[in-house]
Design an enzyme around this catalytic site. Structure first.
Site, PDB file in Angstrom:
ATOM      1  CG  ASP A 112     -12.159  -7.961  -3.278  1.00 28.43           C
ATOM      2  OD1 ASP A 112     -12.159  -8.405  -2.120  1.00 28.43           O
ATOM      3  OD2 ASP A 112     -11.259  -8.198  -4.115  1.00 28.43           O
ATOM      4  NE  ARG A 162     -11.182  -7.979   2.799  1.00 26.08           N
ATOM      5  CZ  ARG A 162     -11.191  -8.410   1.522  1.00 26.08           C
ATOM      6  NH1 ARG A 162     -11.483  -7.586   0.534  1.00 26.08           N
ATOM      7  NH2 ARG A 162     -10.928  -9.666   1.266  1.00 26.08           N
TER       8      ARG A 162
HETATM    9  C1  LIG Z   1      -7.049  -7.219   2.913  1.00 28.94           C
HETATM   10  C2  LIG Z   1      -7.415  -5.973   2.177  1.00 28.94           C
HETATM   11  C3  LIG Z   1      -8.486  -6.005   1.299  1.00 28.94           C
HETATM   12  C4  LIG Z   1      -8.880  -4.833   0.626  1.00 28.94           C
HETATM   13  N1  LIG Z   1      -9.989  -4.856  -0.158  1.00 28.94           N
HETATM   14  C5  LIG Z   1     -10.429  -3.707  -0.722  1.00 28.94           C
HETATM   15  C6  LIG Z   1     -11.651  -3.643  -1.430  1.00 28.94           C
HETATM   16  O1  LIG Z   1     -12.390  -4.629  -1.569  1.00 28.94           O
HETATM   17  N2  LIG Z   1     -12.024  -2.442  -1.973  1.00 28.94           N
HETATM   18  C7  LIG Z   1     -11.261  -1.321  -1.825  1.00 28.94           C
HETATM   19  O2  LIG Z   1     -11.663  -0.244  -2.293  1.00 28.94           O
HETATM   20  N3  LIG Z   1     -10.082  -1.362  -1.178  1.00 28.94           N
HETATM   21  C8  LIG Z   1      -9.649  -2.516  -0.624  1.00 28.94           C
HETATM   22  N4  LIG Z   1      -8.458  -2.519   0.064  1.00 28.94           N
HETATM   23  C9  LIG Z   1      -7.529  -1.365  -0.048  1.00 28.94           C
HETATM   24  C10 LIG Z   1      -7.798  -0.314   0.993  1.00 28.94           C
HETATM   25  O3  LIG Z   1      -9.022   0.324   0.705  1.00 28.94           O
HETATM   26  C11 LIG Z   1      -6.667   0.740   1.023  1.00 28.94           C
HETATM   27  O4  LIG Z   1      -6.570   1.350  -0.216  1.00 28.94           O
HETATM   28  C12 LIG Z   1      -5.317   0.176   1.396  1.00 28.94           C
HETATM   29  O5  LIG Z   1      -5.421  -0.829   2.358  1.00 28.94           O
HETATM   30  C13 LIG Z   1      -4.417   1.287   1.975  1.00 28.94           C
HETATM   31  O6  LIG Z   1      -5.002   1.828   3.127  1.00 28.94           O
HETATM   32  P1  LIG Z   1      -4.480   1.550   4.629  1.00 28.94           P
HETATM   33  O7  LIG Z   1      -5.677   1.209   5.443  1.00 28.94           O
HETATM   34  O8  LIG Z   1      -3.434   0.551   4.655  1.00 28.94           O
HETATM   35  O9  LIG Z   1      -4.034   2.971   5.168  1.00 28.94           O
HETATM   36  P2  LIG Z   1      -3.084   4.115   4.580  1.00 28.94           P
HETATM   37  O10 LIG Z   1      -3.315   5.278   5.469  1.00 28.94           O
HETATM   38  O11 LIG Z   1      -3.272   4.287   3.113  1.00 28.94           O
HETATM   39  O12 LIG Z   1      -1.632   3.518   4.824  1.00 28.94           O
HETATM   40  C14 LIG Z   1      -1.124   3.281   6.127  1.00 28.94           C
HETATM   41  C15 LIG Z   1       0.294   2.741   5.988  1.00 28.94           C
HETATM   42  O13 LIG Z   1       0.253   1.459   5.356  1.00 28.94           O
HETATM   43  C16 LIG Z   1       1.345   1.282   4.476  1.00 28.94           C
HETATM   44  N5  LIG Z   1       0.810   1.150   3.102  1.00 28.94           N
HETATM   45  C17 LIG Z   1      -0.469   1.346   2.719  1.00 28.94           C
HETATM   46  N6  LIG Z   1      -0.621   1.099   1.403  1.00 28.94           N
HETATM   47  C18 LIG Z   1       0.598   0.752   0.950  1.00 28.94           C
HETATM   48  C19 LIG Z   1       1.100   0.381  -0.324  1.00 28.94           C
HETATM   49  N7  LIG Z   1       0.315   0.310  -1.396  1.00 28.94           N
HETATM   50  N8  LIG Z   1       2.407   0.080  -0.434  1.00 28.94           N
HETATM   51  C20 LIG Z   1       3.225   0.126   0.646  1.00 28.94           C
HETATM   52  N9  LIG Z   1       2.799   0.467   1.884  1.00 28.94           N
HETATM   53  C21 LIG Z   1       1.519   0.780   2.032  1.00 28.94           C
HETATM   54  C22 LIG Z   1       2.195   2.488   4.631  1.00 28.94           C
HETATM   55  O14 LIG Z   1       3.146   2.204   5.645  1.00 28.94           O
HETATM   56  C23 LIG Z   1       1.213   3.538   5.088  1.00 28.94           C
HETATM   57  O15 LIG Z   1       1.826   4.585   5.800  1.00 28.94           O
HETATM   58  C24 LIG Z   1      -8.095  -3.649   0.786  1.00 28.94           C
HETATM   59  C25 LIG Z   1      -7.027  -3.630   1.679  1.00 28.94           C
HETATM   60  C26 LIG Z   1      -6.688  -4.757   2.373  1.00 28.94           C
HETATM   61  C27 LIG Z   1      -5.549  -4.682   3.351  1.00 28.94           C
END
Ligand SMILES: Cc1cc2nc3c(=O)[nH]c(=O)nc-3n(C[C@H](O)[C@H](O)[C@H](O)COP(=O)(O)OP(=O)(O)OC[C@H]3O[C@@H](n4cnc5c(N)ncnc54)[C@H](O)[C@@H]3O)c2cc1C
Length: 285
Positions: A112, A162
């Site tokens: 990560d 990723r």
């Molecule tokens: C498999 C995976 C691995 C990840 N690994 C890392 C990593 O190594 N380092 C890192 O910095 N980040 C990591 N992240 C987190 C990522 O950076 C984002 O902070 C997170 O995924 C929210 O962004 P989004 O792309 O879903 O878009 P956003 O624009 O934030 O959200 C889009 C939509 O997704 C839904 N959603 C998003 N977050 C939430 C929540 N917390 N609760 C409920 N609904 C939500 C809502 O419907 C929202 O409208 C990871 C995410 C995933 C899915």
């Protein structure tokens, strides 16, 4: 928070449970739905090398157990849990044990990405261990200005990426402050990964973005098994199932363990509506 029974109950929204068995049970159920997993043993920023070695051992057991289940499940880890703040050499040695085991099993370790103070060290470690063993990949955060250049280097080295938007509070000196810029960067990095990367993992719950990724993949005739979507356990189950039903590969990031608080707070911070969910549950009889 982590030891309070009431708070622990709330954590189940995003965390599979405290034990490996509970995480494997979740993995089994998801497998039946055609969804695979990457297991994360919660914990970050350990303060002693003993704790780092314990984390490594839990991961070794987790990797063996998920492999024995016969899914293509794998593990995701944070370098600060493997001792990065205590010594780079010790951390590399801990991660190397796990990556070497993953290579033996034909499995995979995802490192990560944490806050920007760790980006260089994380990428260096992954490049080094990938050159020796393969079986390891990393995460790129679309919000960082540097990510295009980092992605090009990872693609050139054949390292799996990723792609996520980024979950840490970063200054404008290193990261796009505006969501629209982050989304645009995400899409542009996706295109780069689809064209030059190795089996990219597109980690997002953003439905509009997913629609555009699907469109791009269709236009370029990228086969559906040449990449995967990744989402977090407990978030957008409807979307996860729909993608799997449409023939896309879907992997869920499934955290387990006792040290759930920092992970949980990042999930709350991402979406204010989650706070209302918590409050509703606190006052529910
Ligand atoms: C498999 C995976 C691995 C990840 N690994 C890392 C990593 O190594 N380092 C890192 O910095 N980040 C990591 N992240 C987190 C990522 O950076 C984002 O902070 C997170 O995924 C929210 O962004 P989004 O792309 O879903 O878009 P956003 O624009 O934030 O959200 C889009 C939509 O997704 C839904 N959603 C998003 N977050 C939430 C929540 N917390 N609760 C409920 N609904 C939500 C809502 O419907 C929202 O409208 C990871 C995410 C995933 C899915």
């Amino acid at each position: 928070m982590e030891t309070s029974p009431a708070a622990r109950r709330l954590s189940t929204r995003f965390v599979a449970g405290e034990t490996l068995e509970q995480a494997l049970e979740v993995a089994r159920k998801l497998k039946a739905e055609g969804i695979t997993v990457t297991l994360d043993h919660l914990g970050e920023s350990v303060t002693t090398l003993e704790e780092a070695a314990e984390a490594r051992d839990v991961y070794l057991r987790t990797l063996d157990a998920i492999h024995a289940m016969g899914t293509d499940g794998n593990v995701s880890l944070k370098l600060t849990q493997f001792g990065l703040d205590l010594g780079t050499a010790e951390c590399v040695a801990n991660v190397e044990r796990l990556v070497a085991r993953a290579a033996e099993l034909g499995s995979f370790v995802r490192v990560d990405m944490e806050s920007s103070e760790y980006t260089d060290r994380t990428l260096n470690l992954v490049h080094e261990l990938h050159a020796k063993h393969g079986a390891v990949g990393v995460v790129i955060q679309a919000y960082l200005y540097r990510s295009q250049a980092d992605t090009e280097k990872l693609c050139a080295a054949g390292i799996r990426v990723r792609l996520c938007k980024g979950a840490y509070l970063e200054p404008a000196a290193v990261a796009y402050p505006r969501k629209s810029d982050v989304d645009a960067a995400y899409l542009s990095l996706t295109k780069c990964l689809m064209e030059r990367g190795v089996y990219p993992a597109l980690a997002t719950h953003d439905e509009a973005l997913i629609r555009r990724i699907r469109q791009f993949a269709d236009e370029r005739r990228v086969p559906r098994d040449a990449f995967e979507f990744q989402m977090l356990y407990g978030i957008r189950r409807d979307l996860q199932r729909r993608l799997a039903a449409d023939g896309y590969r879907v992997r869920l990031y499934v955290p387990f363990g006792k040290a759930w608080y920092p992970y949980y707070m990042r999930r709350l911070a991402e979406r204010p509506a989650n706070v209302f969910f918590i409050l509703r549950n606190l006052f529910r009889r």
